[in-house]
Motif scaffolding. Structure first.
Motif, mmCIF file in Angstrom:
data_model
loop_
_atom_site.group_PDB
_atom_site.id
_atom_site.type_symbol
_atom_site.label_atom_id
_atom_site.label_comp_id
_atom_site.label_asym_id
_atom_site.label_seq_id
_atom_site.Cartn_x
_atom_site.Cartn_y
_atom_site.Cartn_z
ATOM 1 N N GLN A 38 0.632 -1.619 -0.480
ATOM 2 C CA GLN A 38 0.432 0.307 -0.135
ATOM 3 C C GLN A 38 0.949 0.996 0.107
ATOM 4 N N LEU A 39 1.590 1.896 0.310
ATOM 5 C CA LEU A 39 2.726 2.957 1.011
ATOM 6 C C LEU A 39 3.529 2.474 -0.052
ATOM 7 N N ALA A 40 3.589 1.790 -0.812
ATOM 8 C CA ALA A 40 4.388 1.945 -2.200
ATOM 9 C C ALA A 40 3.977 2.208 -3.081
ATOM 10 N N LYS A 41 2.778 2.086 -3.754
ATOM 11 C CA LYS A 41 1.510 2.054 -4.325
ATOM 12 C C LYS A 41 1.751 4.064 -3.850
ATOM 13 N N ALA A 42 1.564 4.613 -3.028
ATOM 14 C CA ALA A 42 1.426 5.759 -2.083
ATOM 15 C C ALA A 42 2.176 6.485 -2.777
ATOM 16 N N ALA A 54 1.365 7.144 10.102
ATOM 17 C CA ALA A 54 2.428 8.044 9.185
ATOM 18 C C ALA A 54 3.765 7.590 9.702
ATOM 19 N N SER A 55 4.285 6.953 10.737
ATOM 20 C CA SER A 55 5.714 7.016 10.810
ATOM 21 C C SER A 55 6.166 5.814 10.054
ATOM 22 N N TYR A 56 4.517 4.779 9.846
ATOM 23 C CA TYR A 56 5.366 3.603 9.172
ATOM 24 C C TYR A 56 6.225 4.150 7.593
ATOM 25 N N THR A 59 9.389 4.789 8.508
ATOM 26 C CA THR A 59 10.554 3.971 9.080
ATOM 27 C C THR A 59 11.359 3.324 7.430
ATOM 28 N N LEU A 60 9.566 2.886 6.752
ATOM 29 C CA LEU A 60 9.807 1.553 5.147
ATOM 30 C C LEU A 60 11.363 2.475 4.674
ATOM 31 N N PHE A 61 10.639 3.679 4.457
ATOM 32 C CA PHE A 61 11.419 4.261 2.826
ATOM 33 C C PHE A 61 12.591 5.242 3.602
ATOM 34 N N GLN A 62 12.522 5.684 4.358
ATOM 35 C CA GLN A 62 13.961 6.901 5.009
ATOM 36 C C GLN A 62 15.018 5.917 5.869
#
Lengths: 336, 253
Positions: A38-42, A54-56, A59-62
């Motif tokens: 989901q986050l990747a699509k976003a 929001a912190s996910y 955490t994930l991309f940074q």
């Protein structure tokens, strides 16, 4: 001859990519696979991310993703350098770490930390490269002086250089206590707080340096049979040795400046790929790049998850696996 | 043709060859002989461009060694060193295929023609059944034959071999000498070979070079060089051993 297929590296690459995704889910917070999706699509357009903290995203991309990408690239790079060193020095138990090139680079890095140069781009890499190259030339000089370039001489020189440099670094650290924690953690090797700009630098350097490795892979292959044989078969041994060793040192210096000294990958991985896929340098490079990436990905995932919320230096994890293996190789020292 | 003029060469300050001059004509079969430490290996290594010359010049077909590019030289001279220490294991096939390196571009390991040639060479050197065997599993003699096979696969007009018969049983010794003689007669390959057995030299070599302490003692047709008097002096056989013209050294009395 151990037959190597063309599909196997591709298969391994797919498994590697999958493992990277799995590694993304693991950490202080578990982020399930579908949330990642989901986050990747976003990131690339519109997707519904309601209900996802929001912190996910941060955490994930940074935090996680640059670190995971970095571990894969550094692991591949260190393993490739190990292949080069083993072939040039005709020695199955040597790599940039054992010979002291890595700690040579770390000396330049430590100096730049103390002088505060680490705020500049390449501020750590260039001093690390200079001291790394100096160490390389010292080793080459000594190995040339002793006419029989025996395995023992080289290893002992490496040990002496490692001792010397760790003593100098200790002195520097004690004299500059303010940077103590930073330098100490760094000499142990760590992939924590890796930024995307460092990932970019490392990626570019790795591609830049692996090209000459592949370019000279056939020459390196023949050089494994000895210098005289290689020369007689038309290999320009001096040029091949200098070019590949200097590019290796460049790669090591970049890796060390980004994530400190991570040892034993250049020793274990080429050896494992020798055992599995034979001594042909082209397949050695291919498989070492992939297996090295795997190894450091696993080691770093362990480093950041074994003692949650604490963080272990990944260098100590690779050393825990590598040192016994090194000992095993030393004891069993015979034809590989 | 190999012209060696006034070369001096050695290791770590110790001069092995002093003002050494000799000319090998094209397609000659020459045995290089002499006591241990007389500079035979250094001579061969010098011709192969593996040894730094302190003085003098070596010309092959009119061109000085330094004028050759590495790959060009590799198409002129094949060299089988005295010892081969195997650190990394390759199969016999892979090692013989390495002999094709001077003709390949850097991205190809073999072409169909190369494979055909390597197969032929393996057959010639009686190694076909060991094709996929790893070097580490070979006996001393088999390893030696593999190295000679690699040199043959190099397809050079000159082949130099440093004591190729060491470690070989008598059948394989003759086999190797026959292969070399065949290359010499049918393809006019120049053979320069360091030997310790006089009978082989007498039987196979047209010319012999007797060396002692880095200098030429005698050089010329084998039967004229390997006379009892020359051998007696060169090797310092003294009063205890005697060399007879059939190449056998016996105890006197």
């Amino acid at each position: 001859m151990k037959r190597t297929s063309k599909i196997l590296p591709l298969l391994l690459l797919i498994v590697l990519l999958f493992s990277m995704v799995v590694a993304l889910t693991i950490g202080v917070v578990r982020i399930p696979m579908d949330t990642i999706w989901q986050l990747a699509k976003a990131q690339f357009g519109h997707a519904d991310t309601t209900g996802v903290p929001a912190s996910y995203g941060i955490t994930l991309f940074q935090l996680r993703l640059p670190r995971i990408v970095m571990s894969v690239i550094v692991g591949a790079a260190l393993a490739a350098c190990g292949c080069v060193f083993q072939s040039i020095f005709r020695n199955p138990i040597c790599d940039p770490y054992v010979l002291g090139i890595s700690s040579g680079s770390s000396l330049g890095g430590a100096i730049s930390f103390i002088l505060g140069w680490d705020v500049f781009y390449f501020g750590v890499t260039i001093p690390a490269l200079i001291t790394g190259l100096l160490t390389l030339f010292v080793i080459l000089g000594i190995s040339k002086m002793s006419r029989r370039r025996s395995i023992e001489t080289l290893l002992l020189v490496g040990i002496a250089i490692n001792f010397l440099i760790s003593a100098v670094i200790t002195l520097l650290v004690v004299m500059h206590q303010r940077e103590m924690h930073k330098i100490y953690f760094w000499t142990m090797g760590s992939l924590a707080s890796i930024s995307w700009s460092e990932v970019l630098m490392m990626t570019v350097m790795t591609i830049l340096c692996v090209i000459p490795f592949f370019f000279y892979s056939k020459d390196l292959n023949i050089m494994q049979m000895g210098e005289d044989v290689a020369k007689n078969l038309g290999v320009n041994t001096k040029r091949v040795a200098y070019v590949t060793l200097i590019f290796s040192s460049l790669l090591i210096a970049t890796a060390v400046s980004c994530c400190g000294v991570i040892g034993f990958i250049g020793l274990i991985i080429p050896h494992v790929s020798r055992m599995l896929f034979g001594n042909n340098m082209r397949s050695m490079f291919t498989y070492s790049l992939i297996l090295g990436a795997f190894f450091l990905l696993i080691a770093d995932t362990l480093a950041r998850t074994l003692a949650i919320p604490a963080e272990l230096p990944v260098g100590s994890i690779t050393a825990l696996a590598g040192a016994p293996y090194f000992l095993f190789l030393l004891l069993r020292q015979k034809k590989v | 043709m190999i012209e060696i003029s006034n070369i001096s060469s050695g290791y770590e300050g110790k001069r092995v060859l002093r003002n050494f001059s000799v000319t090998f004509e094209k397609s000659v079969f020459c045995a290089v002989m002499g006591p241990n430490g007389s500079g035979k290996s250094t001579l061969l290594r010098s011709i192969a461009g593996l040894q730094l010359l302190e003085e003098g010049d070596i010309r092959i077909d009119g061109l000085s060694l330094s004028q050759y590019k590495p790959l060009e030289l590799a198409r002129k001279i094949a060299f089988v060193p005295q010892r081969e220490d195997v650190v990394f294991d390759f199969s016999v096939f892979e090692v013989v295929m390495m002999g094709r390196n001077p003709y390949q571009n850097r991205w190809e390991f073999s072409t169909p023609e190369d494979e055909k040639l390597v197969e032929k060479v393996l057959e010639m050197t009686n190694l076909k059944h060991l094709k996929d065997r790893m070097l580490g599993q070979l006996s001393g003699g088999e390893l030696r034959r593999a190295m000679i096979a690699r040199a043959i696969a190099q397809q050079t007009p000159i082949i130099m071999l440093d004591e190729p018969l060491a470690n070989l049983d008598v059948v394989h010794q003759f086999e190797i000498m026959d292969i070399l003689a065949e290359l010499n007669q049918q393809q006019q390959v120049t053979i320069i070979i360091v030997l310790h057995d006089f009978p082989y030299a007498l039987q196979y070599a047209q010319e012999a070079l007797l060396m002692k302490e880095g200098e030429i003692q005698h050089f010329g047709p084998t039967s004229e060089v390997l006379t009892p008097e020359n051998v007696q002096n060169c090797f310092g056989l003294g009063s205890r051993y005697v060399y007879s013209s059939d190449g056998i050294v016996r105890k006197r009395g």
